[in-house]
Design a protein around this motif. Sequence first.
Motif, PDB file in Angstrom:
ATOM      1  N   ARG A   1     -71.523  30.339 -85.701  1.00  0.00           N
ATOM      2  CA  ARG A   1     -70.137  30.163 -85.246  1.00  0.00           C
ATOM      3  C   ARG A   1     -69.816  31.117 -84.105  1.00  0.00           C
ATOM      4  NH1 ARG A   1     -64.816  32.000 -86.800  1.00  0.00           N
ATOM      5  NH2 ARG A   1     -65.750  33.464 -88.292  1.00  0.00           N
ATOM      6  N   THR A   2     -69.394  30.553 -82.975  1.00  0.00           N
ATOM      7  CA  THR A   2     -69.002  31.367 -81.822  1.00  0.00           C
ATOM      8  C   THR A   2     -67.544  31.781 -81.966  1.00  0.00           C
ATOM      9  OG1 THR A   2     -70.581  30.245 -80.374  1.00  0.00           O
ATOM     10  CG2 THR A   2     -68.780  31.430 -79.317  1.00  0.00           C
ATOM     11  N   VAL A   3     -67.300  33.087 -81.946  1.00  0.00           N
ATOM     12  CA  VAL A   3     -65.940  33.600 -82.126  1.00  0.00           C
ATOM     13  C   VAL A   3     -65.295  33.920 -80.782  1.00  0.00           C
ATOM     14  CG1 VAL A   3     -64.553  35.398 -83.237  1.00  0.00           C
ATOM     15  CG2 VAL A   3     -66.630  34.564 -84.342  1.00  0.00           C
ATOM     16  N   LEU A   4     -66.070  34.456 -79.844  1.00  0.00           N
ATOM     17  CA  LEU A   4     -65.609  34.741 -78.489  1.00  0.00           C
ATOM     18  C   LEU A   4     -66.603  34.142 -77.511  1.00  0.00           C
ATOM     19  CD1 LEU A   4     -64.654  38.511 -78.946  1.00  0.00           C
ATOM     20  CD2 LEU A   4     -63.045  36.609 -78.740  1.00  0.00           C
ATOM     21  N   GLU A   5     -66.097  33.463 -76.493  1.00  0.00           N
ATOM     22  CA  GLU A   5     -66.964  32.771 -75.547  1.00  0.00           C
ATOM     23  C   GLU A   5     -66.522  33.032 -74.110  1.00  0.00           C
ATOM     24  OE1 GLU A   5     -69.962  30.988 -73.970  1.00  0.00           O
ATOM     25  OE2 GLU A   5     -69.797  30.862 -76.158  1.00  0.00           O
ATOM     26  N   ASP A   6     -67.408  33.652 -73.320  1.00  0.00           N
ATOM     27  CA  ASP A   6     -67.177  33.901 -71.895  1.00  0.00           C
ATOM     28  C   ASP A   6     -65.820  34.576 -71.654  1.00  0.00           C
ATOM     29  OD1 ASP A   6     -67.850  33.912 -69.215  1.00  0.00           O
ATOM     30  OD2 ASP A   6     -66.951  31.953 -68.825  1.00  0.00           O
ATOM     31  N   VAL A   7     -65.571  35.652 -72.383  1.00  0.00           N
ATOM     32  CA  VAL A   7     -64.311  36.385 -72.284  1.00  0.00           C
ATOM     33  C   VAL A   7     -64.435  37.471 -71.219  1.00  0.00           C
ATOM     34  CG1 VAL A   7     -62.763  37.966 -73.503  1.00  0.00           C
ATOM     35  CG2 VAL A   7     -63.603  35.905 -74.648  1.00  0.00           C
ATOM     36  N   SER A   8     -63.541  37.439 -70.239  1.00  0.00           N
ATOM     37  CA  SER A   8     -63.516  38.445 -69.174  1.00  0.00           C
ATOM     38  C   SER A   8     -62.070  38.845 -68.911  1.00  0.00           C
ATOM     39  CB  SER A   8     -64.144  37.905 -67.882  1.00  0.00           C
ATOM     40  OG  SER A   8     -65.502  37.557 -68.071  1.00  0.00           O
ATOM     41  N   PHE A   9     -61.821  40.148 -68.786  1.00  0.00           N
ATOM     42  CA  PHE A   9     -60.473  40.631 -68.490  1.00  0.00           C
ATOM     43  C   PHE A   9     -60.524  42.122 -68.184  1.00  0.00           C
ATOM     44  CE2 PHE A   9     -61.022  41.075 -73.067  1.00  0.00           C
ATOM     45  CZ  PHE A   9     -60.616  42.387 -73.293  1.00  0.00           C
ATOM     46  N   THR A  10     -59.474  42.634 -67.591  1.00  0.00           N
ATOM     47  CA  THR A  10     -59.261  44.080 -67.446  1.00  0.00           C
ATOM     48  C   THR A  10     -57.861  44.382 -67.947  1.00  0.00           C
ATOM     49  OG1 THR A  10     -58.455  43.851 -65.168  1.00  0.00           O
ATOM     50  CG2 THR A  10     -60.812  44.299 -65.469  1.00  0.00           C
ATOM     51  N   LEU A  11     -57.699  45.530 -68.569  1.00  0.00           N
ATOM     52  CA  LEU A  11     -56.404  45.931 -69.105  1.00  0.00           C
ATOM     53  C   LEU A  11     -55.925  47.189 -68.393  1.00  0.00           C
ATOM     54  CD1 LEU A  11     -56.906  45.453 -72.952  1.00  0.00           C
ATOM     55  CD2 LEU A  11     -56.067  43.801 -71.260  1.00  0.00           C
ATOM     56  N   PRO A  12     -54.672  47.204 -67.951  1.00  0.00           N
ATOM     57  CA  PRO A  12     -54.129  48.372 -67.247  1.00  0.00           C
ATOM     58  C   PRO A  12     -53.667  49.444 -68.218  1.00  0.00           C
ATOM     59  CG  PRO A  12     -52.447  46.695 -67.417  1.00  0.00           C
ATOM     60  CD  PRO A  12     -53.685  46.115 -68.058  1.00  0.00           C
ATOM     61  N   ALA A  13     -53.254  50.570 -67.670  1.00  0.00           N
ATOM     62  CA  ALA A  13     -52.682  51.635 -68.484  1.00  0.00           C
ATOM     63  C   ALA A  13     -51.367  51.177 -69.094  1.00  0.00           C
ATOM     64  CB  ALA A  13     -52.456  52.874 -67.616  1.00  0.00           C
ATOM     65  N   GLY A  14     -50.961  51.833 -70.183  1.00  0.00           N
ATOM     66  CA  GLY A  14     -49.693  51.499 -70.821  1.00  0.00           C
ATOM     67  C   GLY A  14     -49.891  50.763 -72.124  1.00  0.00           C
ATOM     68  N   ALA A  15     -48.904  49.971 -72.498  1.00  0.00           N
ATOM     69  CA  ALA A  15     -48.927  49.230 -73.760  1.00  0.00           C
ATOM     70  C   ALA A  15     -49.265  47.773 -73.494  1.00  0.00           C
ATOM     71  CB  ALA A  15     -47.580  49.332 -74.464  1.00  0.00           C
ATOM     72  N   VAL A  16     -50.376  47.321 -74.059  1.00  0.00           N
ATOM     73  CA  VAL A  16     -50.859  45.951 -73.875  1.00  0.00           C
ATOM     74  C   VAL A  16     -50.847  45.245 -75.217  1.00  0.00           C
ATOM     75  CG1 VAL A  16     -52.801  44.502 -73.177  1.00  0.00           C
ATOM     76  CG2 VAL A  16     -52.300  46.610 -71.917  1.00  0.00           C
ATOM     77  N   GLY A  17     -50.346  44.011 -75.235  1.00  0.00           N
ATOM     78  CA  GLY A  17     -50.363  43.201 -76.432  1.00  0.00           C
ATOM     79  C   GLY A  17     -51.547  42.251 -76.412  1.00  0.00           C
ATOM     80  N   LEU A  18     -52.330  42.260 -77.480  1.00  0.00           N
ATOM     81  CA  LEU A  18     -53.418  41.300 -77.668  1.00  0.00           C
ATOM     82  C   LEU A  18     -52.876  40.214 -78.571  1.00  0.00           C
ATOM     83  CD1 LEU A  18     -56.356  40.372 -77.378  1.00  0.00           C
ATOM     84  CD2 LEU A  18     -56.950  41.944 -79.236  1.00  0.00           C
ATOM     85  N   LEU A  19     -52.615  39.060 -77.985  1.00  0.00           N
ATOM     86  CA  LEU A  19     -51.830  38.033 -78.656  1.00  0.00           C
ATOM     87  C   LEU A  19     -52.676  36.809 -78.964  1.00  0.00           C
ATOM     88  CD1 LEU A  19     -48.965  37.097 -79.500  1.00  0.00           C
ATOM     89  CD2 LEU A  19     -48.678  36.239 -77.172  1.00  0.00           C
ATOM     90  N   GLY A  20     -52.476  36.251 -80.145  1.00  0.00           N
ATOM     91  CA  GLY A  20     -53.163  35.023 -80.511  1.00  0.00           C
ATOM     92  C   GLY A  20     -52.967  34.718 -81.974  1.00  0.00           C
ATOM     93  N   PRO A  21     -53.138  33.463 -82.373  1.00  0.00           N
ATOM     94  CA  PRO A  21     -52.992  33.109 -83.789  1.00  0.00           C
ATOM     95  C   PRO A  21     -54.142  33.680 -84.602  1.00  0.00           C
ATOM     96  CG  PRO A  21     -53.836  31.241 -82.538  1.00  0.00           C
ATOM     97  CD  PRO A  21     -53.490  32.305 -81.534  1.00  0.00           C
ATOM     98  N   ASN A  22     -54.004  33.658 -85.917  1.00  0.00           N
ATOM     99  CA  ASN A  22     -55.091  34.091 -86.782  1.00  0.00           C
ATOM    100  C   ASN A  22     -56.329  33.245 -86.496  1.00  0.00           C
ATOM    101  OD1 ASN A  22     -53.577  36.059 -88.151  1.00  0.00           O
ATOM    102  ND2 ASN A  22     -52.759  34.559 -89.589  1.00  0.00           N
ATOM    103  N   GLY A  23     -57.481  33.904 -86.354  1.00  0.00           N
ATOM    104  CA  GLY A  23     -58.710  33.190 -86.043  1.00  0.00           C
ATOM    105  C   GLY A  23     -59.008  33.060 -84.570  1.00  0.00           C
TER     106      GLY A  23
END
Length: 307
Positions: free
Chosen positions: A19-41
């Motif tokens: 089971r693939t949980v993450l696929e081809d994920v690319s990103f950069t996060l800046p300083a400060g408060a970042v929300g990682l948002l998504g439904p369960n799973g």
Amino acid sequence: MTPEPIVAVSGLRARYGKRTVLEDVSFTLPAGAVGLLGPNGAGKSTLLRILLGFLAPDAGEVRVLGRRVQDDPLAIRQMIGFVPEVDCHIPSMSAVSYVAYCGELCGMNGRDALQRAHEMLHFVGLGEARYRSIEEYSTGMKQRIKIAQALVHDPKLLLLDEPTNGMDPHGRREVLDLIRDLSRKKGMHVLLSSHLLPDVEYACSWVLMLHQGKVVGQGSLEDLALRRGNHFSVRIRGDRDAFGRALGADGGSMTVAGEDLLQVTLGDGLGSAAIFRAAVAAGVQVRGLEPTRDSLEEIFARAVESH
């Protein structure tokens, strides 16, 4: 010079068995408060485990605070505080003993760890209860002690996995206020993982959205909320019907939201100048005009639909 991102991920893939949980994920996060948002799973907890070095990805590169996680995960963890979703206390220990013990596990000597434990328990509002057994704590108090143990070694980055799960509204707001204070007043970098959109909207200024293991959107909440740019709240004085006909002739529409308040939607490519053209044509006076900000729920729904 552009500040180095707090987290940089490229080409990330993670699987559990077939089971693939993450696929081809690319990103950069800046300083400060970042929300990682998504439904369960969506893959949020898996991503946090990879950032902490607990889980090795199947492909891709992950950098946290400028260091490649795969090269030295232990050094990365010493710079990170982690608030897990599940309870992590040790039965029969008092709060101050437990938080001090967590400090020692991070490499602090016993005296410094104990002093810091007292400071952090006061900071999270548990100063008067610091000698009580954690088993006697309420759900909200247990959430606070998880934050205290994550902060005891003065980390540069704080990761929180569903920190308000199971809390009543009052306790939830108090925890979110703590997170906001850490980011805005203490200068700590924060990554808040949650499926509760109002929590992210309240505590964070930037958001990374995951759905079915893929990034479906990212950016500052302010920019994402105004990205469409063709929705406005307008206050007018004069003939509403004539104003509506003038808007329609230019490809726009309106709905009545109050005695003199209208919600106006313009056609693609049109800006606020179209509203003033319609006002002149209808002989009405524009008394107020501001872009309509989408809620985070609307932003997320739109991001999912576009993918």
